[in-house]
Design a protein around this motif. Structure first.
Motif: not given
Length: 592
Positions: A147-154, A176-181, A206-212
């Motif tokens: 896993l990428n180990n990034l703070e992506t707000s999943t 993500t906010s602001p959308y970055g991942y 491949a666009v950052a979205r506010a995905s639930f």
């Protein structure tokens, strides 16, 4: 006059609103659930947070009984194991207290070793993955599993065997906010590790979205898994058609890429025409949506004219045949949107609700559902007592989960649980078509599909449930496995749980295997001694009644274990004078 007669007499679309507002004066709807909240006393800690944690109803200890797992705002999970008469809390310290505001909670056997591994989606922190070493010994392998180990707000996670290699893959929904991942796709290697993928290489935007949440299912009807993505606020939902090992984005003209404050979704065949409809939960100003195909194949919103629009702040929604009448119903979790880092008692409650499907039309079920006056963001379907009627566990914004037990009636049902062999062992991605014949002699098809992550941060129990109404037999079952293998079963008895093994059909099912017996069970593979011969007139040849591991002994007229020495009465491995004396001591006695 019953409810069905009302709809037959007043079925014109112009009269729908009149009927829905007047139904209670004509008939009393059946009660689908009763509360077991107080008796089960399943404690949770959902008193603060950002739009709630996720939950799962998967059997995590593989004992055949559905368990409950709840995410926690302060990190970790609460695990409640089914003891067959209620639930016991199982102490499980994952070592992430204060580090991870848990959102997605999804279990899956990623290494096919027979135990459940755990993915946790974390808001504002690194996602976590735990390998189960057996006996619920969970080892944190987040830093080494790929896993990428990034703070992506999943928010949501979902398992699927995307490349059909027999191992579970992972799709991660990032808000993500602001959308970055962007959302993330990982291919499972079968050993607890994953290879990260560029989602564009597999056909996803491949666009950052506010995905639930992502939901893998076949909504195009070709028995290949498609993908639906729930996106919040500024983004439309995403719809992809599966092509076996890739995805193709479907344009807005299809009608499924809806926008708004969309939170959850449920797919169902509301009118039994063989095509799935989509119910979408939405914010209070916009109203929920029910998307149905028009004659051109595009989806149109019929929620208003069918009276399921619901102008409340809606989150998780699910479909299921709550009363087993053969028609799928709806349940919707609602909560005030101002629930944001505050105590729950500072906001105004918003009732959950349910709708009953009456032969393809809808009527509110809210007055017959207990404990709707709770705030909740998510809930999960399971069958905690294995009576064939769906139960609901609702993760309330309080200290107790609302436990709604399905009320049994005279309708029939069938419940299926898979075990993959060529496919992933959990059978995630399994599709089953159930064919029956209605009272008019018309064939009816019902389809159920097994997902691991859907709607709004929920994972339902790993079972496919069919309500069958008055049907006393299932004409056939057509199963399509994630591997591509297809199997059929015919003349299946109803009102039973079947565990289906890929390629080997069914696991051992105890019952009466003697074909001449009154209670012969066509699906029994292991005789349990329950054969009832009272209806037989002539003395039968009972040699065919012996189960696996036994043989017919004509001397004693019984089925005996294969390894039994007939004359060794005391079981010491030798035939001695004591064995003869034992036999003589019983000479003259009457056999029962």
């Amino acid at each position: 006059m019953n409810c069905e007669m009302i709809w037959l007499r007043f079925g014109l679309m112009g009269m729908v609103s009149l009927i829905l507002s007047s139904t209670s004066s004509f008939c009393q709807l059946p009660v689908p659930f009763m509360s077991r909240t107080d008796s089960f006393h399943v404690e949770t800690s959902n008193l603060e947070g950002f739009w709630g944690p996720g939950m799962s109803a998967v059997d995590v200890n593989e004992d055949g009984w559905d368990d409950l797992t709840f995410g926690q705002f302060h990190g970790g999970i609460q695990l409640w194991l089914n003891n067959q008469s209620g639930f016991d809390e199982y102490p499980l310290d994952l070592g992430i207290q204060g580090q991870c505001e848990v959102k997605g909670v999804v279990w899956g056997d990623v290494d096919n070793d027979g135990d459940q591994d755990l993915f946790l989606g974390c808001r504002g922190d690194v996602n976590r993955f735990f390998l189960n070493e057996g006996d619920l010994t969970l080892t944190d392998v987040t830093s080494t599993c790929g896993l990428n180990n990034l703070e992506t707000s999943t928010w949501g996670g979902s398992w699927v065997d995307f490349n059909r290699d027999g191992y579970l893959d992972l799709l991660v929904a990032n808000y993500t906010s602001p959308y970055g991942y962007t959302n993330e796709l990982y291919l499972g290697q079968g050993d607890g590790t994953f290879l990260p993928q560029n989602i564009a290489d597999w056909g996803m935007l491949a666009v950052a979205r506010a995905s639930f949440q992502h939901h893998w299912l076949d909504f195009t009807g070709d028995d290949t898994l498609d993908l639906y993505v729930i996106n919040d606020r500024f983004n439309k939902n995403e719809t992809y058609q599966g092509m076996g090992d890739s995805l193709v984005w479907l344009p807005d003209s299809i009608g499924l890429n809806q926008g708004g404050d969309l939170m959850g979704e449920a797919w169902l065949d509301m009118d039994l025409d063989g095509e799935l409809e989509l119910y979408l939960s939405n914010s209070q100003p916009h109203g929920n949506k029910l998307m149905s195909r028009d004659p051109t194949g595009a989806f149109q919103n019929l929620a208003g004219e069918l009276n399921v629009e619901l102008f409340r702040q809606s989150w998780c929604c699910s479909s299921g045949d709550w009363d087993c009448d053969g028609w799928e119903d709806l349940y919707v979790s609602t909560s005030n949107w101002t629930y944001y880092w505050v105590g729950v008692f500072q906001v105004i409650p918003v009732n959950n609700t349910a709708y009953r499907n009456v032969n393809g039309s809808w009527v509110s079920w809210e007055d017959q559902i207990p404990e709707v006056d709770v705030q909740s963001f998510t809930h999960a379907k399971l069958d905690w007592n294995q009576d064939g009627y769906i139960d609901l566990a609702v993760l309330t914004c309080d200290t107790l989960a609302s436990m709604l037990e399905g009320v049994a009636n005279d309708n029939h049902w069938l419940d299926l649980t898979p075990t993959g062999t060529l496919s992933n062992v959990d059978g995630i991605g399994w599709i089953v078509h159930c064919f029956t014949t209605n009272e008019d002699g018309i064939a009816v098809r019902r389809t159920r599909q097994l997902a691991a992550g859907e709607s709004f941060m929920t994972q339902h129990a790993r079972r496919l449930h069919f309500g069958l109404g008055a049907s006393e037999v299932v004409d056939s079952l057509h199963a399509v496995w994630p591997s591509g293998m297809e199997e059929w079963l015919y003349d299946v008895p109803v009102d039973q749980h079947l565990q289906w093994v890929e390629g080997a059909t069914l696991l051992d099912n105890p019952g009466c295997t003697y074909i001449e017996a009154c209670n012969y069970d066509v699906w029994a593979t292991q005789d349990d001694g329950s054969c009832d011969l009272s209806c037989m007139v002539e003395c039968p040849d009972l040699s065919s009644a012996c189960g696996v591991g036994t043989h017919w002994d004509s001397i004693v007229g019984q089925c005996l274990p294969d390894d039994v020495c007939l004359f060794d009465g005391d079981g010491d491995g030798q035939i001695t004078i004591m064995d003869m004396l034992n036999i003589l001591s019983m000479y003259g006695d009457s056999c029962p």
